[in-house]
Design an enzyme around this catalytic site. Structure first.
Site, PDB file in Angstrom:
ATOM      1  N   SER A  65     -20.369 -21.491 -22.186  1.00 42.06           N
ATOM      2  CA  SER A  65     -20.416 -20.520 -23.279  1.00 42.06           C
ATOM      3  C   SER A  65     -19.084 -20.341 -24.010  1.00 42.06           C
ATOM      4  CB  SER A  65     -20.926 -19.190 -22.710  1.00 42.06           C
ATOM      5  OG  SER A  65     -21.046 -18.229 -23.702  1.00 42.06           O
ATOM      6  N   ASP A 293     -20.088 -18.380 -30.695  1.00 44.12           N
ATOM      7  CA  ASP A 293     -19.357 -18.791 -29.491  1.00 44.12           C
ATOM      8  C   ASP A 293     -19.700 -20.252 -29.181  1.00 44.12           C
ATOM      9  OD1 ASP A 293     -21.901 -18.488 -28.432  1.00 44.12           O
ATOM     10  OD2 ASP A 293     -21.207 -17.667 -26.541  1.00 44.12           O
ATOM     11  N   ASP A 295     -21.582 -21.955 -27.211  1.00 48.18           N
ATOM     12  CA  ASP A 295     -22.943 -22.469 -27.071  1.00 48.18           C
ATOM     13  C   ASP A 295     -23.900 -21.802 -28.062  1.00 48.18           C
ATOM     14  OD1 ASP A 295     -22.844 -20.045 -25.699  1.00 48.18           O
ATOM     15  OD2 ASP A 295     -24.337 -20.643 -24.214  1.00 48.18           O
ATOM     16  N   GLU A 392     -25.585  -6.973 -26.887  1.00 48.32           N
ATOM     17  CA  GLU A 392     -24.320  -6.634 -26.254  1.00 48.32           C
ATOM     18  C   GLU A 392     -23.303  -6.502 -27.384  1.00 48.32           C
ATOM     19  OE1 GLU A 392     -24.121  -8.282 -21.924  1.00 48.32           O
ATOM     20  OE2 GLU A 392     -24.228  -9.995 -23.272  1.00 48.32           O
ATOM     21  N   ALA A 393     -22.274  -5.702 -27.156  1.00 53.19           N
ATOM     22  CA  ALA A 393     -21.275  -5.489 -28.209  1.00 53.19           C
ATOM     23  C   ALA A 393     -20.665  -6.815 -28.659  1.00 53.19           C
ATOM     24  CB  ALA A 393     -20.191  -4.550 -27.692  1.00 53.19           C
ATOM     25  N   ASN A 394     -20.628  -7.805 -27.739  1.00 52.41           N
ATOM     26  CA  ASN A 394     -20.016  -9.094 -28.065  1.00 52.41           C
ATOM     27  C   ASN A 394     -20.857  -9.955 -28.999  1.00 52.41           C
ATOM     28  OD1 ASN A 394     -22.043 -10.316 -26.484  1.00 52.41           O
ATOM     29  ND2 ASN A 394     -20.824 -10.089 -24.637  1.00 52.41           N
ATOM     30  N   ARG A 517     -14.836  -3.143 -14.348  1.00 49.22           N
ATOM     31  CA  ARG A 517     -15.813  -3.920 -13.566  1.00 49.22           C
ATOM     32  C   ARG A 517     -15.326  -5.365 -13.431  1.00 49.22           C
ATOM     33  NH1 ARG A 517     -18.459  -7.088 -17.190  1.00 49.22           N
ATOM     34  NH2 ARG A 517     -19.969  -7.914 -15.719  1.00 49.22           N
ATOM     35  N   THR A 521     -18.301 -13.923 -15.085  1.00 50.25           N
ATOM     36  CA  THR A 521     -18.139 -15.267 -15.640  1.00 50.25           C
ATOM     37  C   THR A 521     -16.697 -15.756 -15.633  1.00 50.25           C
ATOM     38  OG1 THR A 521     -17.867 -14.395 -17.871  1.00 50.25           O
ATOM     39  CG2 THR A 521     -20.103 -14.982 -17.215  1.00 50.25           C
ATOM     40  N   ARG A 526     -12.444  -6.606 -15.845  1.00 51.75           N
ATOM     41  CA  ARG A 526     -12.422  -6.133 -17.233  1.00 51.75           C
ATOM     42  C   ARG A 526     -12.197  -4.627 -17.265  1.00 51.75           C
ATOM     43  NH1 ARG A 526     -14.109 -10.518 -20.146  1.00 51.75           N
ATOM     44  NH2 ARG A 526     -15.802 -11.738 -19.252  1.00 51.75           N
TER      45      ARG A 526
HETATM   46  C1  LIG Z   1     -17.881  -7.704 -21.614  1.00 53.90           C
HETATM   47  C2  LIG Z   1     -18.623  -8.924 -21.947  1.00 53.90           C
HETATM   48  O1  LIG Z   1     -18.688  -9.287 -23.116  1.00 53.90           O
HETATM   49  N1  LIG Z   1     -19.195  -9.585 -20.915  1.00 53.90           N
HETATM   50  C3  LIG Z   1     -19.981 -10.804 -21.123  1.00 53.90           C
HETATM   51  C4  LIG Z   1     -19.649 -11.841 -20.069  1.00 53.90           C
HETATM   52  O2  LIG Z   1     -19.979 -11.323 -18.822  1.00 53.90           O
HETATM   53  P1  LIG Z   1     -18.910 -10.846 -17.731  1.00 53.90           P
HETATM   54  O3  LIG Z   1     -19.730 -10.584 -16.497  1.00 53.90           O
HETATM   55  O4  LIG Z   1     -18.313  -9.613 -18.310  1.00 53.90           O
HETATM   56  O5  LIG Z   1     -17.913 -11.943 -17.621  1.00 53.90           O
HETATM   57  O6  LIG Z   1     -20.427 -13.018 -20.315  1.00 53.90           O
HETATM   58  C5  LIG Z   1     -21.847 -12.811 -20.203  1.00 53.90           C
HETATM   59  C6  LIG Z   1     -22.516 -14.140 -20.424  1.00 53.90           C
HETATM   60  O7  LIG Z   1     -22.251 -14.672 -21.684  1.00 53.90           O
HETATM   61  C7  LIG Z   1     -22.290 -11.757 -21.227  1.00 53.90           C
HETATM   62  O8  LIG Z   1     -23.659 -11.506 -21.074  1.00 53.90           O
HETATM   63  C8  LIG Z   1     -21.459 -10.475 -21.027  1.00 53.90           C
HETATM   64  O9  LIG Z   1     -21.764  -9.536 -22.003  1.00 53.90           O
HETATM   65 MG   LIG Z   2     -22.602 -17.944 -25.085  1.00 51.51          MG
END
Ligand SMILES: CC(=O)N[C@H]1[C@@H](OP(=O)(O)O)O[C@H](CO)[C@@H](O)[C@@H]1O
Ligand SMILES: [Mg+2]
Length: 561
Positions: A65, A293, A295, A392-394, A517, A521, A526
């Site tokens: 990703s 992003d 992918d 998700e905010a991202n 938390r 990934t 974070r």
């Molecule tokens: C804060 C943040 O953006 N976390 C992302 C990230 O997860 P983390 O568990 O935070 O690494 O990658 C995930 C997969 O792409 C996505 O689902 C999630 O929203």
């Molecule tokens: Mg992705």
């Protein structure tokens, strides 16, 4: 089970003794060079999952990703992300692997000896009562990372070991694989999802988009940063299918051949976290921009205001734009299900900006539900509604429509001409929006469609509400697994006492919020902070990062913002 065949092929995919793997937020994600045995075992598991589900197609997507390649360049960014490939499994309708199977994936990936592998497979077969005589069908795709090609071969050996069939779709975006899987499994259904294949995907999205925007004034060009990933190729093909009378796009960061450039100082994750334009895009007032992003399952929009200030339109902004537009159409078309208005809901995570939640729940009067981080959680929560918007905010998300509501969109009985117009837009939206998974290209068309019909610029869209200042920071620690989140990731149960310390810091500021938390990934913890002013957020962020770094095994540089 043909144990001798499994053991023979296993010899070619031996696991290093120390390696430990976990099927996390987005499947397995780690150093590509350690993934060969994992892919072999994922091939075995995918085969079993297909047999369990009466030979339905199971998908395997090979991607990391938004993670960059593990090259040492000046910036901190790639050093923090040494997880440069991964794999996740896809269920028959395009959802993420069912959660009850995640422990099987982890156990199988960590099995040390050949006997352990066979014992683990036997346990799964017995627990799940799997009929091994059933055919198994697995389909794989990968992003542009060079390591992907070899990993497909490792997966193939796993599938073959259980006499399964493997379809290799080559290089695709993650959502295109999900789309293909849903198409393959609904071929014989009453409402097939569509035809399998990239060209059919482009045509389906493009036809629906054009059917609604025809006759409207075309928007100014969209500059898209493709993160030097697979999205560049897919967007080019999609734009070609749509045609320049409807959609003008300039694709930047499209250097797919140089894998060290993938997600490096560009892409949706970089733009969201750094709150600035990516390298390779000179942002000027008046330009409409977006970033995908690596992918192409996430998208964020941005622009520069009159003073040249960077303004981000993230997943929360996309969610509220979509929810507002769809609710309005549902009202205008007077859509009902058994005499009742459809159940409408918005699903967010703790990372959603507080202003977006307030705007949705108070101003728009939409019920808001919170889940843990990770699309699989949001997707399932959104399925509870007739129209479930999740982001998700991202920038990862989509809108799910129930079968009942899709049928209601086609029911023109007794409807006025105006109502039918709104129904047609809703119908087209339900086609443009990928129902299998969050999809950057499909979400982009949804946004472009809404802005075209609303005749809105990016700054018009941005006016709905003002984000509270926020920061999201990565802190590297020796063992992130000691952090145990609860309450949809908003609090920590462990390490004991840390939550109280966080609460005490947050209390010092008005309207502030913070949570910590472990990433699923990346090898980081974070830290998220939000407050009324940027100064407050900055102070709070440093305080919380310091708590984590100093108290719980911080590694590397001690500068946080
Ligand atoms: C804060 C943040 O953006 N976390 C992302 C990230 O997860 P983390 O568990 O935070 O690494 O990658 C995930 C997969 O792409 C996505 O689902 C999630 O929203
Ligand atoms: Mg992705």
């Amino acid at each position: 089970m043909d144990v001798s065949l499994i053991l023979k092929l296993n010899e070619e995919h031996k696991k290093l003794e120390q390696a430990k793997f976990t099927y996390g937020t987005a499947g397995f994600r780690t150093l590509a060079s350690t993934l060969d045995p994992v892919l072999f075992r994922v091939g075995l598991l995918a085969s079993l999952r297909s047999k369990k589900l009466n030979s339905k197609f199971i998908g395997a997507m090979i991607t990391a990703s938004h993670n960059a390649a593990p090259v040492k360049i000046k910036s901190d960014f790639p050093k923090l992300t040494f997880k440069d490939n991964g794999v996740k499994l896809v269920e028959p309708l395009g959802e993420m692997l069912v959660q009850t199977w995640e422990p099987y994936a982890t156990k199988l990936a960590n099995a040390e000896t050949r006997e352990d592998i066979v014992a683990c497979l036997t346990e799964i077969i017995e627990t799940e009562k799997i009929d091994l005589t059933k055919q198994s069908n697995v389909a794989v795709a990968r992003d542009t990372r060079p390591s992907g090609e070899k990993l497909v071969e490792s997966l193939k050996d796993g599938v073959i070991s259980l006499h399964g069939n493997l379809t290799n779709f080559g290089v695709l975006t993650t959502p295109q694989l999900h789309y293909n899987i849903r198409c393959l499994n609904t071929k014989a259904a009453k409402h097939p999802y569509g035809e399998v294949g990239e060209e059919h995907y482009y045509k389906k999205l493009s036809d629906a988009y054009k059917s609604i925007t025809r006759g409207f004034k075309k928007l100014s060009p969209l500059y898209v940063d493709a993160a030097n990933g697979v999205g560049a190729k897919a967007l080019l093909a999609l734009a070609k299918e749509i045609g320049s009378e409807y959609f003008d796009v300039f694709i930047v960061n499209a250097d797919v051949a140089n894998s060290e450039k993938l997600n490096f100082e560009c892409g949706a994750d970089f733009v969201k976290l750094k709150q600035k334009a990516p390298t390779g895009l000179e942002l000027k007032s008046g330009m409409r921009c977006a970033s995908l992003d690596g992918d192409a399952d996430r998208i964020v929009y941005y622009y520069a205001d009159h003073d040249g200030k960077f303004k981000l339109l993230d997943g929360d902004k996309i969610a509220t734009l979509a929810a507002g537009f769809i609710m309005d159409l549902v009202r205008k078309a007077n859509v009902t299900i058994n005499g009742q208005p459809p159940k409408f809901g918005l699903v967010q995570t703790a990372y959603a900006n507080g202003s977006s939640t307030e705007y949705a729940s108070k101003k728009m009067q939409v019920p808001v539900v919170f889940t843990m981080t990770g699309v699989k959680h949001l997707h399932h929560a959104a399925e509870e509604f007739d129209i479930g918007v999740y982001f998700e905010a991202n920038g990862h998300g989509t809108v799910l429509f129930s079968e009942n509501v899709i049928n209601a969109f086609s029911d023109v009985n007794g409807k006025t001409e105006e109502e039918i117009k709104s129904l047609n837009i809703l119908k087209a939206l339900s086609i443009v929006i990928n129902q299998a998974v969050g999809d950057a290209l499909s979400d982009m068309l949804m946004v472009e469609l809404i802005l075209t019909l609303n005749k809105q610029s990016l700054s018009d869209w941005d006016e709905a509400y003002t984000d509270l200042p926020s920061r999201q920071i990565k802190v590297k620690v020796s063992d992130r697994h000691i952090f145990k989140p609860i309450k949809a990731d908003t609090e920590l149960l462990e390490p004991l006492g840390l939550q109280e310390k966080i609460n005490a810091e947050v209390k010092k500021y008005s309207s502030a919020r913070s949570f910590v938390r472990p990433s699923g990934t990346e090898d980081v913890v974070r830290v998220y902070c939000e407050a009324k002013t940027q100064k407050d957020v900055d102070e709070l962020s440093v305080a919380i990062c310091t708590l984590v770094f100093d108290g719980y095994g911080g590694i590397g540089e001690r500068t946080f913002i």
